[in-house]
Motif scaffolding. Structure first.
Motif, short mmCIF file in Angstrom:
data_model
loop_
_atom_site.label_atom_id
_atom_site.label_comp_id
_atom_site.label_asym_id
_atom_site.label_seq_id
_atom_site.Cartn_x
_atom_site.Cartn_y
_atom_site.Cartn_z
N TRP A 136 -45.58 21.28 -0.42
CA TRP A 136 -46.52 21.44 0.86
C TRP A 136 -47.46 20.24 0.94
N ASP A 137 -47.38 19.53 2.25
CA ASP A 137 -48.25 18.35 2.45
C ASP A 137 -49.05 18.38 3.74
N LEU A 138 -50.00 17.71 3.77
CA LEU A 138 -50.93 17.43 5.07
C LEU A 138 -50.01 16.85 6.17
N PRO A 139 -49.96 17.22 7.27
CA PRO A 139 -49.36 16.30 8.21
C PRO A 139 -49.83 15.28 8.65
N GLY A 140 -48.90 14.07 8.86
CA GLY A 140 -49.57 12.84 9.02
C GLY A 140 -48.54 11.77 8.56
N GLY A 141 -48.83 10.68 8.35
CA GLY A 141 -47.87 9.71 7.89
C GLY A 141 -48.22 8.19 7.78
N ARG B 167 -48.91 14.05 16.87
CA ARG B 167 -48.28 14.16 18.11
C ARG B 167 -46.86 14.29 17.76
N GLU B 168 -46.56 13.36 16.96
CA GLU B 168 -44.90 13.41 16.35
C GLU B 168 -44.33 14.41 15.80
N GLU B 169 -45.30 15.06 14.74
CA GLU B 169 -45.09 15.88 13.73
C GLU B 169 -45.35 17.19 14.20
N LEU B 170 -46.36 17.62 14.78
CA LEU B 170 -46.78 18.74 15.27
C LEU B 170 -46.83 19.00 16.84
N GLY B 171 -46.52 18.37 17.57
CA GLY B 171 -46.47 18.18 19.03
C GLY B 171 -47.92 18.73 19.70
N ILE B 172 -49.06 18.21 18.94
CA ILE B 172 -50.21 18.53 19.28
C ILE B 172 -50.76 17.22 19.71
N PRO C 111 -49.42 23.91 17.42
CA PRO C 111 -48.63 23.35 16.47
C PRO C 111 -47.35 23.80 16.02
N VAL C 112 -46.35 23.04 16.18
CA VAL C 112 -44.94 23.30 15.81
C VAL C 112 -44.15 22.44 15.02
N ASN C 113 -43.06 22.66 14.23
CA ASN C 113 -42.50 21.67 13.52
C ASN C 113 -41.62 20.90 14.53
N ALA C 114 -42.31 19.87 14.95
CA ALA C 114 -41.77 18.79 15.99
C ALA C 114 -40.79 17.56 15.22
N ALA C 115 -40.97 17.67 14.07
CA ALA C 115 -40.23 16.90 12.93
C ALA C 115 -39.29 17.43 12.15
N PRO C 116 -38.29 18.25 12.33
CA PRO C 116 -37.53 18.96 11.50
C PRO C 116 -36.63 18.31 10.61
N ASP C 117 -36.68 16.88 10.67
CA ASP C 117 -36.00 15.80 10.05
C ASP C 117 -36.93 15.61 8.70
N VAL D 155 -43.74 24.79 8.81
CA VAL D 155 -45.14 24.42 9.06
C VAL D 155 -45.78 25.80 9.04
N ALA D 156 -46.84 25.97 8.32
CA ALA D 156 -47.40 27.13 8.13
C ALA D 156 -48.81 27.26 8.03
#
Length: 115
Positions: free
Chosen positions: A17-22, A39-44, A76-82, A87-88
């Protein structure tokens, strides 16, 4: 606390489990990178943070700045399933049972959630 579960097949930090970001792109400010990555990972859509990072992690292979984001638009959604297979949302009591991407996350996240 919203966390992303890194897919087991990921080269770096798989199955944690990690923080969103990159990554910060060349010529990109870290705050701009955060907004783009969310925006890319969570769609927010989040505004650039106005305060300094709440935590920083520096190793021989990377420098990470961590900001607390408590306002955004969108759901927030899993906008980067790759990259992530889940996401929880988690409460403080959930964190002990998670495999987190970095050893400092537990104390940092716990401190944020109790304030």
């Amino acid at each position: 606390m919203l966390l992303c579960h890194r897919s087991a097949g990921r080269r770096w930090y798989p199955d944690v489990w990690d923080l969103p970001g990159g990554h910060v792109e060349e010529g990109e400010d870290p705050k701009e990178s955060l907004v783009r990555e969310l925006r890319e990972e969570l769609g927010i859509t989040a505004s650039e943070p106005s305060s300094p990072p709440m935590h920083e992690i520096r190793t021989a292979t990377f420098d990470m700045q961590i900001w607390l984001i408590d306002r955004w638009t969108g759901t927030p959604v899993n906008a980067a399933p790759d990259e992530h297979d889940a996401v929880a949302w988690f409460e403080t009591s959930d964190l002990d049972s998670l495999r987190l991407a970095h050893e400092s996350y537990l104390s940092m996240l716990t401190a944020v959630l109790v304030t």
